[in-house]
Design a protein around this motif. Structure first.
Motif, PDB file in Angstrom:
ATOM      1  N   LEU A  49      30.229  98.751  45.483  1.00  0.00           N
ATOM      2  CA  LEU A  49      30.999  99.327  46.584  1.00  0.00           C
ATOM      3  C   LEU A  49      32.139  98.414  47.018  1.00  0.00           C
ATOM      4  CD1 LEU A  49      28.214 100.861  48.861  1.00  0.00           C
ATOM      5  CD2 LEU A  49      29.622 102.003  47.148  1.00  0.00           C
ATOM      6  N   ARG A  50      31.882  97.116  47.051  1.00  0.00           N
ATOM      7  CA  ARG A  50      32.923  96.188  47.491  1.00  0.00           C
ATOM      8  C   ARG A  50      34.137  96.253  46.556  1.00  0.00           C
ATOM      9  NH1 ARG A  50      33.229  93.327  52.380  1.00  0.00           N
ATOM     10  NH2 ARG A  50      34.609  91.557  52.138  1.00  0.00           N
ATOM     11  N   TYR A  51      33.876  96.410  45.271  1.00  0.00           N
ATOM     12  CA  TYR A  51      34.957  96.558  44.298  1.00  0.00           C
ATOM     13  C   TYR A  51      35.736  97.847  44.553  1.00  0.00           C
ATOM     14  CZ  TYR A  51      36.913  98.347  39.933  1.00  0.00           C
ATOM     15  OH  TYR A  51      37.726  98.928  38.994  1.00  0.00           O
ATOM     16  N   LEU A  52      35.020  98.968  44.675  1.00  0.00           N
ATOM     17  CA  LEU A  52      35.664 100.266  44.844  1.00  0.00           C
ATOM     18  C   LEU A  52      36.516 100.321  46.116  1.00  0.00           C
ATOM     19  CD1 LEU A  52      32.642 102.496  43.811  1.00  0.00           C
ATOM     20  CD2 LEU A  52      34.798 102.298  42.549  1.00  0.00           C
ATOM     21  N   ALA A  53      36.067  99.639  47.171  1.00  0.00           N
ATOM     22  CA  ALA A  53      36.787  99.684  48.439  1.00  0.00           C
ATOM     23  C   ALA A  53      38.138  99.000  48.365  1.00  0.00           C
ATOM     24  CB  ALA A  53      35.936  99.041  49.537  1.00  0.00           C
ATOM     25  N   HIS A  54      38.347  98.145  47.358  1.00  0.00           N
ATOM     26  CA  HIS A  54      39.605  97.396  47.238  1.00  0.00           C
ATOM     27  C   HIS A  54      40.483  97.895  46.096  1.00  0.00           C
ATOM     28  CE1 HIS A  54      37.260  94.500  49.664  1.00  0.00           C
ATOM     29  NE2 HIS A  54      38.438  94.150  50.137  1.00  0.00           N
ATOM     30  N   ARG A  55      40.108  99.026  45.474  1.00  0.00           N
ATOM     31  CA  ARG A  55      40.862  99.524  44.328  1.00  0.00           C
ATOM     32  C   ARG A  55      41.256 100.971  44.565  1.00  0.00           C
ATOM     33  NH1 ARG A  55      42.758  95.735  41.223  1.00  0.00           N
ATOM     34  NH2 ARG A  55      42.169  96.445  39.162  1.00  0.00           N
ATOM     35  N   ASP A  59      43.384 102.397  39.511  1.00  0.00           N
ATOM     36  CA  ASP A  59      42.914 101.062  39.157  1.00  0.00           C
ATOM     37  C   ASP A  59      41.537 101.119  38.510  1.00  0.00           C
ATOM     38  OD1 ASP A  59      45.172  99.839  40.256  1.00  0.00           O
ATOM     39  OD2 ASP A  59      44.209  99.543  42.211  1.00  0.00           O
ATOM     40  N   VAL A  60      40.645 101.916  39.106  1.00  0.00           N
ATOM     41  CA  VAL A  60      39.270 101.998  38.613  1.00  0.00           C
ATOM     42  C   VAL A  60      39.237 102.569  37.201  1.00  0.00           C
ATOM     43  CG1 VAL A  60      37.009 103.044  39.009  1.00  0.00           C
ATOM     44  CG2 VAL A  60      38.337 102.173  40.941  1.00  0.00           C
ATOM     45  N   LEU A  61      40.053 103.591  36.958  1.00  0.00           N
ATOM     46  CA  LEU A  61      40.117 104.165  35.611  1.00  0.00           C
ATOM     47  C   LEU A  61      40.626 103.136  34.606  1.00  0.00           C
ATOM     48  CD1 LEU A  61      41.428 107.841  35.857  1.00  0.00           C
ATOM     49  CD2 LEU A  61      39.310 107.038  34.813  1.00  0.00           C
ATOM     50  N   ARG A  62      41.660 102.414  34.974  1.00  0.00           N
ATOM     51  CA  ARG A  62      42.199 101.388  34.073  1.00  0.00           C
ATOM     52  C   ARG A  62      41.156 100.304  33.799  1.00  0.00           C
ATOM     53  NH1 ARG A  62      46.146  99.709  36.960  1.00  0.00           N
ATOM     54  NH2 ARG A  62      45.266  97.732  37.633  1.00  0.00           N
ATOM     55  N   ASP A  63      40.463  99.888  34.860  1.00  0.00           N
ATOM     56  CA  ASP A  63      39.437  98.867  34.681  1.00  0.00           C
ATOM     57  C   ASP A  63      38.281  99.372  33.828  1.00  0.00           C
ATOM     58  OD1 ASP A  63      40.950  97.236  36.288  1.00  0.00           O
ATOM     59  OD2 ASP A  63      39.762  97.592  38.102  1.00  0.00           O
ATOM     60  N   GLY A  64      37.925 100.655  34.009  1.00  0.00           N
ATOM     61  CA  GLY A  64      36.848 101.235  33.204  1.00  0.00           C
ATOM     62  C   GLY A  64      37.185 101.216  31.723  1.00  0.00           C
ATOM     63  N   ARG A  65      38.425 101.523  31.408  1.00  0.00           N
ATOM     64  CA  ARG A  65      38.849 101.487  29.999  1.00  0.00           C
ATOM     65  C   ARG A  65      38.854 100.051  29.472  1.00  0.00           C
ATOM     66  NH1 ARG A  65      42.893 105.186  32.199  1.00  0.00           N
ATOM     67  NH2 ARG A  65      42.272 107.332  31.743  1.00  0.00           N
ATOM     68  N   LEU A  66      39.209  99.108  30.352  1.00  0.00           N
ATOM     69  CA  LEU A  66      39.212  97.705  29.947  1.00  0.00           C
ATOM     70  C   LEU A  66      37.798  97.238  29.629  1.00  0.00           C
ATOM     71  CD1 LEU A  66      41.133  95.221  29.691  1.00  0.00           C
ATOM     72  CD2 LEU A  66      40.498  94.644  32.044  1.00  0.00           C
ATOM     73  N   GLY A  90      58.660  90.420  41.125  1.00  0.00           N
ATOM     74  CA  GLY A  90      58.340  89.115  40.566  1.00  0.00           C
ATOM     75  C   GLY A  90      56.872  88.795  40.491  1.00  0.00           C
ATOM     76  N   THR A  91      56.021  89.703  40.986  1.00  0.00           N
ATOM     77  CA  THR A  91      54.575  89.476  40.908  1.00  0.00           C
ATOM     78  C   THR A  91      53.957  90.390  39.860  1.00  0.00           C
ATOM     79  OG1 THR A  91      53.975  91.114  42.614  1.00  0.00           O
ATOM     80  CG2 THR A  91      54.513  88.870  43.343  1.00  0.00           C
ATOM     81  N   TRP A  92      52.771  89.991  39.380  1.00  0.00           N
ATOM     82  CA  TRP A  92      52.065  90.732  38.336  1.00  0.00           C
ATOM     83  C   TRP A  92      50.583  90.775  38.659  1.00  0.00           C
ATOM     84  CZ3 TRP A  92      54.997  92.822  34.394  1.00  0.00           C
ATOM     85  CH2 TRP A  92      56.310  92.355  34.296  1.00  0.00           C
ATOM     86  N   VAL A  93      49.945  91.871  38.270  1.00  0.00           N
ATOM     87  CA  VAL A  93      48.498  92.003  38.416  1.00  0.00           C
ATOM     88  C   VAL A  93      47.869  91.804  37.039  1.00  0.00           C
ATOM     89  CG1 VAL A  93      46.587  93.489  39.089  1.00  0.00           C
ATOM     90  CG2 VAL A  93      48.763  93.615  40.325  1.00  0.00           C
ATOM     91  N   VAL A  94      47.042  90.778  36.925  1.00  0.00           N
ATOM     92  CA  VAL A  94      46.376  90.456  35.659  1.00  0.00           C
ATOM     93  C   VAL A  94      44.886  90.739  35.819  1.00  0.00           C
ATOM     94  CG1 VAL A  94      45.866  88.651  33.981  1.00  0.00           C
ATOM     95  CG2 VAL A  94      48.084  88.665  35.157  1.00  0.00           C
ATOM     96  N   ASP A  95      44.364  91.665  35.033  1.00  0.00           N
ATOM     97  CA  ASP A  95      42.942  91.972  35.004  1.00  0.00           C
ATOM     98  C   ASP A  95      42.339  91.369  33.748  1.00  0.00           C
ATOM     99  OD1 ASP A  95      43.337  93.418  37.271  1.00  0.00           O
ATOM    100  OD2 ASP A  95      43.039  95.390  36.377  1.00  0.00           O
ATOM    101  N   VAL A  96      41.234  90.660  33.907  1.00  0.00           N
ATOM    102  CA  VAL A  96      40.553  90.029  32.780  1.00  0.00           C
ATOM    103  C   VAL A  96      39.099  90.479  32.775  1.00  0.00           C
ATOM    104  CG1 VAL A  96      39.896  87.867  31.661  1.00  0.00           C
ATOM    105  CG2 VAL A  96      42.054  88.004  32.935  1.00  0.00           C
ATOM    106  N   ALA A  97      38.648  91.028  31.653  1.00  0.00           N
ATOM    107  CA  ALA A  97      37.255  91.441  31.493  1.00  0.00           C
ATOM    108  C   ALA A  97      36.641  90.670  30.335  1.00  0.00           C
ATOM    109  CB  ALA A  97      37.158  92.946  31.233  1.00  0.00           C
ATOM    110  N   THR A  98      35.444  90.174  30.555  1.00  0.00           N
ATOM    111  CA  THR A  98      34.708  89.480  29.503  1.00  0.00           C
ATOM    112  C   THR A  98      33.258  89.358  29.956  1.00  0.00           C
ATOM    113  OG1 THR A  98      34.675  87.512  28.072  1.00  0.00           O
ATOM    114  CG2 THR A  98      35.138  87.156  30.404  1.00  0.00           C
TER     115      THR A  98
END
Length: 276
Positions: A49-55, A59-66, A90-98
């Motif tokens: 829930l904490r994740y979903l509340a901030h996305r 975003d969630v769909l993109r993260d799910g595919r990642l 000038g800013t970027w959002v970097v998502d890292v999954a591992t």
């Protein structure tokens, strides 16, 4: 368990719970309309829930595919990265999954610094399958725009460090020696404050003179002390870092203020005073 605690409505408050469920419902509808895979739908259904509340649902769909890209055999040490423009120029959002592992947040923060990227904000979550999803808002540390070469270098360095083929601490030491001054931090610039504690997590606030690799050192110290970084808000103004870390213990519960003051506060003060 971390995810069980993160998903408990009791720990997040009614507002966060409502926002999280609304995001989950919208993301599920969008995923179904696009014919998303079972893996993506499962990610949405089980996301904390904490994740979903901030996305946002997108975003969630993109993260799910990642996260889905890490499914299957032969991906034990694989790293998946996505990069998107941030909310301000000038800013970027970097998502890292591992695969989740001890010290991962600090490792990613260190590699970002190694690649000449300053972290402005960060969040960390773990899926029910043990996949860590860490999100960083970054900007170049020098007046050179980030481009495809920046992100190719980031992916290459992340893969090398996480697989154990590269010594991150040594590489950061070289970069720090090249770019940072030798001025020692002023005691008046350094402060570690604990609290509030309880609820979903407990907070530690660190104020210190900024330098290359400071976030890596702070995160590495926190994680070596046995705490998980669930969220971090990173701010730097006039060469002063003002960082807030939301922490849980190894079981996903919020540590007490007394525990943090006796075990972690002295360590963070010491690493904040390191002279380059």
């Amino acid at each position: 368990r971390k995810v069980e605690n993160a998903m408990s409505p009791d720990t997040d408050g009614a507002g966060i719970v409502h926002a999280a469920h609304a995001c989950r419902d919208d993301a599920t509808r969008q995923a179904l309309s696009e014919g998303a895979s079972y893996a993506v739908l499962s990610f949405i259904e089980t996301a904390p829930l904490r994740y979903l509340a901030h996305r946002t649902p997108a975003d969630v769909l993109r993260d799910g595919r990642l996260v889905q890209s890490l499914s299957g055999p032969g991906v034990f040490d694989r790293v998946a990265v996505t990069v998107a423009p941030g909310g301000t120029p000038g800013t970027w959002v970097v998502d890292v999954a591992t695969r989740d592992r001890l010290g991962l947040f600090g490792t990613i923060a260190g590699v970002l610094a190694l690649c000449g990227l300053d972290t402005l904000r960060a969040e960390a979550f773990t899926s029910h399958r043990g996949i860590a999803l860490d999100m960083f808002v970054v900007q170049p540390s020098v007046d050179v725009p980030a481009d495809d070469r920046t992100w190719a270098t980031l992916e290459r360095e992340l893969d090398a460090v996480i697989s154990g083929r590269s010594d991150l601490a040594a590489a950061l030491a070289v970069r720090c020696g090249h770019y940072d001054s030798v001025r020692a931090p002023d005691d008046r610039e350094t402060r570690v404050t604990v609290g509030p504690c309880g609820g979903f997590s407990s907070s530690v606030h660190v104020r210190a003179r900024d330098r290359t690799g400071l976030l890596y050192d702070l995160a590495h110290t926190i994680e070596r002390a046995g705490f998980d970084i669930r969220r971090a808000v990173i701010t730097t103004r006039a060469h002063i870092a003002d960082d807030v870390f939301e922490l849980t213990d190894a079981e996903g519960a919020p540590p007490t203020c007394e525990t943090l003051m006796t075990t972690l506060e002295p360590l963070l003060m010491a690493v904040s005073h390191l002279r380059i």
